[in-house]
Design a protein around this motif. Structure first.
Motif, mmCIF file in Angstrom:
data_model
loop_
_atom_site.group_PDB
_atom_site.id
_atom_site.type_symbol
_atom_site.label_atom_id
_atom_site.label_comp_id
_atom_site.label_asym_id
_atom_site.label_seq_id
_atom_site.Cartn_x
_atom_site.Cartn_y
_atom_site.Cartn_z
ATOM 1 N N MET A 1 0.824 -1.193 0.000
ATOM 2 C CA MET A 1 0.000 0.000 0.000
ATOM 3 C C MET A 1 0.870 1.258 0.000
ATOM 4 S SD MET A 1 -3.101 -0.484 -0.426
ATOM 5 C CE MET A 1 -4.247 0.770 0.171
ATOM 6 N N ARG B 1 1.449 3.123 -3.025
ATOM 7 C CA ARG B 1 0.328 3.899 -3.521
ATOM 8 C C ARG B 1 0.120 5.164 -2.698
ATOM 9 N NH1 ARG B 1 -3.778 3.251 -7.029
ATOM 10 N NH2 ARG B 1 -5.693 4.201 -6.313
ATOM 11 N N MET B 2 0.695 5.195 -1.501
ATOM 12 C CA MET B 2 0.448 6.337 -0.630
ATOM 13 C C MET B 2 1.302 7.530 -1.005
ATOM 14 S SD MET B 2 -0.100 4.766 3.151
ATOM 15 C CE MET B 2 1.371 3.831 3.175
ATOM 16 N N ALA B 3 2.564 7.277 -1.297
ATOM 17 C CA ALA B 3 3.476 8.381 -1.562
ATOM 18 C C ALA B 3 3.084 9.070 -2.865
ATOM 19 C CB ALA B 3 4.899 7.866 -1.651
ATOM 20 N N PRO B 4 2.945 10.394 -2.832
ATOM 21 C CA PRO B 4 2.589 11.108 -4.052
ATOM 22 C C PRO B 4 3.687 10.977 -5.096
ATOM 23 C CG PRO B 4 2.339 12.504 -2.116
ATOM 24 C CD PRO B 4 3.067 11.279 -1.680
ATOM 25 N N ILE C 1 4.468 12.635 -7.671
ATOM 26 C CA ILE C 1 5.145 13.874 -8.063
ATOM 27 C C ILE C 1 6.282 14.191 -7.096
ATOM 28 C CG2 ILE C 1 3.740 15.550 -6.761
ATOM 29 C CD1 ILE C 1 4.581 15.991 -10.411
ATOM 30 N N MET C 2 6.088 13.761 -5.851
ATOM 31 C CA MET C 2 7.098 14.069 -4.846
ATOM 32 C C MET C 2 8.254 13.075 -4.908
ATOM 33 S SD MET C 2 4.419 15.061 -1.906
ATOM 34 C CE MET C 2 3.224 16.372 -2.262
#
Lengths: 270, 146
Positions: free
Chosen positions: A107, A110-113, A115-116
């Protein structure tokens, strides 16, 4: 009374389908309209004629190249992620590799953006002078989609009884024959669904491509996002958008009933 | 002359909101449909035998049965929205007047302008930690429910 209720139910269902298909419909007919037809008010609900010039222009502008690039990136990263991920998933499903931590880890991807995450990637690849190449994007999207393949294929492989493999071994098959002769026929549907969904994720990916890719290696979503909102660009954008949705239909056909399972990362099983 | 919602400061927020809802409602539908078709038929039959009525069946049988799926759907969509970038970037670039600025759009702008890199990295890091914490807690909560 009963037929009236049934008719109402179908009418409501039909209305919902029309509402949610409408943007797709609008995309298609916008691509087929002429420049003048775009701006008429009230709008034209169906195109007066089939105007294919915007599609023809895709071939001569950079748009066509973006489609090709997207296709290369999505296909290559899907094949890599599925091959590596399935092998890893087998180890996890059969030997319990990774244990309980695994759910959280899958998961986390999927959590980390994105773009970042893209920026540290940019610094790394800028450091070795490789920013802007298709190969870099393939590498990153493979890494990004790998946990997803691991997670999904672990579920599908887990459903294949170990007894089946043991029986095959007893029947005289060698261990290295198991993947093709036992696992592939059993897990094929799940594998195709996983590959199709991975392809869609890579095909739609915007953030990494935006940061890491330049001009000649531009993918379809970055190309689309580049256009501003001037009305004279709408049919062109729509035509490119139509091309962008076509692989999605193929992917959906491959996923079929496994759609909910794919979309929910295996948490909702159907 | 065309007046675009995406350029009107008063209408841009509703525009992004509508686009998001329009695009993603079917996804929620598919997840919940799968959960609904997985409900044990016998539960529904016994509710009918006990004369529970449609509302009580919904509240006491159907909703508890699909609760895990609802939780997953909310979590996935919630995480997606915290990272919201694509729709905003394509429609508004975060404007006008930063009315549709999201964390991801802000980070992207700052990072591509290469100003205040460390500060942006700190902001990104803090938000990732916060999001991970919320997600981990809700996931372990769901595990306990099972």
């Amino acid at each position: 009374m009963k037929t009236a209720g049934l008719a109402l139910r179908y009418a409501l269902a039909l209305a919902a389908v029309i509402i949610f298909l409408f943007p797709l419909y609008w995309l298609f007919i916008t691509a087929l309209k002429t420049q003048e037809e775009i701006l008429t008010y009230p709008p034209l609900w169906w195109p007066g004629s089939l105007h294919l010039a915007h599609f023809a222009r895709l071939l001569t502008s950079g748009d066509g190249l973006a489609v090709v690039n997207s296709f290369i990136v999505a296909s290559a990263s899907t094949v890599l992620a599925v091959v590596l991920g399935t092998m890893g998933a087998y180890a996890i499903a059969r030997n319990g590799l990774g244990g309980k931590l695994f759910a959280g880890w899958a998961m986390a991807s999927r959590m980390a953006p994105p773009i970042m995450l893209a920026f540290p990637f940019f610094l790394v690849f800028a450091g070795i002078g490789r920013v802007g190449s298709v190969a870099v994007l393939v590498l990153i999207l493979t890494a990004f989609n790998l946990p997803y393949v691991l997670w999904m294929m672990r579920g599908y492989l887990h459903e294949i009884p170990v007894a089946l493999e043991e029986a095959a071994l007893v029947a005289g098959l060698r261990r290295e024959q198991l993947p093709l002769s036992v696992l592939w026929p059993m897990a094929r549907g799940g594998l195709l669904a996983t590959a199709a969904f991975t392809f869609v994720l890579a095909w739609n990916e915007l953030a990494f491509a935006l940061v890491l890719i330049q001009d000649a290696a531009m993918t379809l979503p970055t190309r689309l996002a580049q256009y501003d909102s001037r009305p004279e660009l709408w049919p062109r954008v729509a035509a490119l958008g139509v091309v962008g949705t076509l692989p999605i239909f193929v992917a959906l056909a491959l996923m079929q009933r496994r759609l909910a399972r794919s979309l929910s990362f295996g948490f909702v099983v159907d | 002359v065309v007046a675009l919602w995406t350029e009107d400061p008063d209408l841009v927020y509703p525009a992004v909101l509508i686009a998001e809802i329009w695009q993603w409602t079917p996804f929620m539908f598919v997840i919940l449909l799968a959960a609904l078709t997985n409900i044990d038929r016998r539960q529904l039959e016994s509710a009918e035998i006990d004369d529970a009525g449609p509302w009580r069946t919904l509240l006491r049988v159907v909703l508890p049965a699909i609760r895990p799926a609802i939780a997953i759907a909310v979590l996935i969509r919630g995480l997606d929205l915290l990272r919201l970038f694509d729709v905003v970037w394509a429609l508004t670039r975060g404007g006008p007047e930063a009315k549709t600025q999201t964390l991801s759009v802000l980070a992207f702008e700052r990072l591509t302008q290469a100003s205040e890199t460390s500060r942006t990295a700190a902001m990104v890091f803090a938000s990732v930690v916060a999001v991970s914490l919320v997600a981990t807690l809700s996931l372990s909560g769901m595990e306990r429910d099972r």
